[in-house]
Motif scaffolding. Structure first.
Motif, PDB file in Angstrom:
ATOM      1  N   ASN A 123       0.807  -1.212   0.000  1.00 42.35           N
ATOM      2  CA  ASN A 123       0.000   0.000   0.000  1.00 42.35           C
ATOM      3  C   ASN A 123       0.843   1.266   0.000  1.00 42.35           C
ATOM      4  O   ASN A 123       0.485   2.230   0.666  1.00 42.35           O
ATOM      5  N   LEU A 124       1.932   1.296  -0.705  1.00 42.66           N
ATOM      6  CA  LEU A 124       2.836   2.441  -0.642  1.00 42.66           C
ATOM      7  C   LEU A 124       2.139   3.759  -0.978  1.00 42.66           C
ATOM      8  O   LEU A 124       2.323   4.757  -0.293  1.00 42.66           O
ATOM      9  N   THR A 125       1.300   3.772  -1.993  1.00 42.96           N
ATOM     10  CA  THR A 125       0.672   5.028  -2.412  1.00 42.96           C
ATOM     11  C   THR A 125      -0.774   5.160  -1.947  1.00 42.96           C
ATOM     12  O   THR A 125      -1.410   6.178  -2.227  1.00 42.96           O
ATOM     13  N   LYS A 126      -1.302   4.198  -1.243  1.00 41.52           N
ATOM     14  CA  LYS A 126      -2.703   4.243  -0.837  1.00 41.52           C
ATOM     15  C   LYS A 126      -2.968   5.253   0.277  1.00 41.52           C
ATOM     16  O   LYS A 126      -4.062   5.756   0.404  1.00 41.52           O
ATOM     17  N   GLY A 127      -1.975   5.549   1.102  1.00 39.46           N
ATOM     18  CA  GLY A 127      -2.196   6.422   2.249  1.00 39.46           C
ATOM     19  C   GLY A 127      -1.992   7.893   1.990  1.00 39.46           C
ATOM     20  O   GLY A 127      -2.062   8.697   2.919  1.00 39.46           O
ATOM     21  N   PHE A 128      -1.729   8.291   0.762  1.00 41.00           N
ATOM     22  CA  PHE A 128      -1.540   9.712   0.468  1.00 41.00           C
ATOM     23  C   PHE A 128      -2.851  10.438   0.725  1.00 41.00           C
ATOM     24  O   PHE A 128      -3.911  10.035   0.244  1.00 41.00           O
ATOM     25  N   ARG A 129      -2.786  11.522   1.490  1.00 40.45           N
ATOM     26  CA  ARG A 129      -4.002  12.291   1.743  1.00 40.45           C
ATOM     27  C   ARG A 129      -3.639  13.749   1.984  1.00 40.45           C
ATOM     28  O   ARG A 129      -2.496  14.078   2.266  1.00 40.45           O
ATOM     29  N   LEU A 130      -4.647  14.573   1.885  1.00 45.54           N
ATOM     30  CA  LEU A 130      -4.475  16.005   2.080  1.00 45.54           C
ATOM     31  C   LEU A 130      -5.239  16.428   3.321  1.00 45.54           C
ATOM     32  O   LEU A 130      -6.362  15.984   3.549  1.00 45.54           O
ATOM     33  N   GLY A 131      -4.609  17.280   4.103  1.00 41.58           N
ATOM     34  CA  GLY A 131      -5.265  17.795   5.296  1.00 41.58           C
ATOM     35  C   GLY A 131      -6.254  18.889   4.929  1.00 41.58           C
ATOM     36  O   GLY A 131      -6.353  19.292   3.763  1.00 41.58           O
ATOM     37  N   PRO A 132      -6.981  19.388   5.908  1.00 44.51           N
ATOM     38  CA  PRO A 132      -7.927  20.475   5.626  1.00 44.51           C
ATOM     39  C   PRO A 132      -7.191  21.776   5.303  1.00 44.51           C
ATOM     40  O   PRO A 132      -6.049  21.969   5.724  1.00 44.51           O
ATOM     41  N   VAL A 133      -7.837  22.635   4.555  1.00 46.07           N
ATOM     42  CA  VAL A 133      -7.256  23.941   4.233  1.00 46.07           C
ATOM     43  C   VAL A 133      -7.283  24.796   5.495  1.00 46.07           C
ATOM     44  O   VAL A 133      -8.313  24.907   6.151  1.00 46.07           O
ATOM     45  N   LYS A 134      -6.142  25.375   5.834  1.00 45.99           N
ATOM     46  CA  LYS A 134      -6.021  26.182   7.049  1.00 45.99           C
ATOM     47  C   LYS A 134      -5.667  27.614   6.680  1.00 45.99           C
ATOM     48  O   LYS A 134      -4.917  27.849   5.746  1.00 45.99           O
ATOM     49  N   HIS A 135      -6.211  28.552   7.448  1.00 49.62           N
ATOM     50  CA  HIS A 135      -5.891  29.966   7.301  1.00 49.62           C
ATOM     51  C   HIS A 135      -5.117  30.372   8.554  1.00 49.62           C
ATOM     52  O   HIS A 135      -5.694  30.462   9.631  1.00 49.62           O
ATOM     53  N   ILE A 136      -3.812  30.618   8.408  1.00 51.57           N
ATOM     54  CA  ILE A 136      -2.975  30.961   9.556  1.00 51.57           C
ATOM     55  C   ILE A 136      -2.233  32.260   9.250  1.00 51.57           C
ATOM     56  O   ILE A 136      -1.392  32.309   8.344  1.00 51.57           O
ATOM     57  N   ASN A 137      -2.555  33.314   9.998  1.00 51.50           N
ATOM     58  CA  ASN A 137      -1.899  34.624   9.858  1.00 51.50           C
ATOM     59  C   ASN A 137      -1.859  35.105   8.408  1.00 51.50           C
ATOM     60  O   ASN A 137      -0.831  35.551   7.914  1.00 51.50           O
ATOM     61  N   GLY A 138      -2.944  34.999   7.707  1.00 49.82           N
ATOM     62  CA  GLY A 138      -3.026  35.486   6.334  1.00 49.82           C
ATOM     63  C   GLY A 138      -2.453  34.523   5.306  1.00 49.82           C
ATOM     64  O   GLY A 138      -2.451  34.807   4.122  1.00 49.82           O
ATOM     65  N   VAL A 139      -1.968  33.388   5.739  1.00 46.18           N
ATOM     66  CA  VAL A 139      -1.429  32.380   4.828  1.00 46.18           C
ATOM     67  C   VAL A 139      -2.433  31.241   4.738  1.00 46.18           C
ATOM     68  O   VAL A 139      -2.947  30.767   5.751  1.00 46.18           O
ATOM     69  N   ILE A 140      -2.703  30.808   3.529  1.00 44.63           N
ATOM     70  CA  ILE A 140      -3.631  29.713   3.312  1.00 44.63           C
ATOM     71  C   ILE A 140      -2.805  28.502   2.904  1.00 44.63           C
ATOM     72  O   ILE A 140      -2.029  28.563   1.947  1.00 44.63           O
ATOM     73  N   LEU A 141      -2.949  27.408   3.649  1.00 47.50           N
ATOM     74  CA  LEU A 141      -2.129  26.231   3.348  1.00 47.50           C
ATOM     75  C   LEU A 141      -2.920  24.952   3.507  1.00 47.50           C
ATOM     76  O   LEU A 141      -3.947  24.898   4.166  1.00 47.50           O
ATOM     77  N   GLU A 142      -2.397  23.908   2.861  1.00 48.67           N
ATOM     78  CA  GLU A 142      -2.977  22.578   2.930  1.00 48.67           C
ATOM     79  C   GLU A 142      -1.818  21.593   3.048  1.00 48.67           C
ATOM     80  O   GLU A 142      -0.844  21.683   2.299  1.00 48.67           O
ATOM     81  N   GLU A 143      -1.904  20.658   3.970  1.00 46.82           N
ATOM     82  CA  GLU A 143      -0.806  19.747   4.242  1.00 46.82           C
ATOM     83  C   GLU A 143      -0.971  18.450   3.459  1.00 46.82           C
ATOM     84  O   GLU A 143      -2.045  17.857   3.430  1.00 46.82           O
TER      85      GLU A 143
END
Length: 156
Positions: free
Chosen positions: A61-81
């Motif tokens: 399952n090497l590639t099965k666990g890839f996922r994206l976290g929720p979009v976060k707004h931190i100090n004017g920066v918008i990011l997704e993990e």
């Protein structure tokens, strides 16, 4: 010499500019979040493709666990993990960073004489960094298009 700068402007033009900037400020988070999710999906696909081409065996399952976290707004920066390791693929770090080959301690419940010794090293594939090298130019161009759409919608 004086450090003062004098300039004149039309208040109607200034009000229009202010209103346009307010529209951009209200609409930008929505555009940015939508595009960030899209970019995250594309990045995940690119890492998956690179991982499958960089590794020899395609079992597990090497590639099965890839996922994206929720979009976060931190100090004017918008990011997704982007997360590559989880319950489905707990060994991603071994493929990405490399690992030592250690002989087993026990076999059939009996302690082995030479168990626990390092007999080699498997170098890491550095898959994510390879994808990031190619990602920069394409990502920058897509961001330019998003900013142009925001400007067009706001009337700037």
């Amino acid at each position: 010499m004086s450090d003062e700068i004098d300039f004149e402007f039309d208040t109607a033009t200034f009000d229009e500019l202010r209103e346009s900037l307010e529209k951009v400020a209200k609409r930008y988070p929505d555009y940015a979040e939508k595009e960030l999710k899209k970019e995250g999906r594309e990045f995940s696909k690119a890492v998956r493709k690179e991982a499958l081409s960089a590794t020899d065996k395609h079992t597990g399952n090497l590639t099965k666990g890839f996922r994206l976290g929720p979009v976060k707004h931190i100090n004017g920066v918008i990011l997704e993990e982007f997360m590559a390791e989880g319950r489905k693929n707990p060994h991603w770090h071994l493929v990405e960073n490399g690992h030592e080959i250690i002989t087993p301690f026990k076999k059939n419940g009996k302690k082995l004489k030479n168990g626990g010794k390092c007999v080699g090293f498997v170098p890491g594939k550095r898959i994510v960094s390879a994808v990031l090298k190619n990602w920069g130019g394409k990502h920058e161009e897509r961001l330019r298009r998003v900013l142009q759409r925001v400007k067009d919608d706001a009337g700037l």
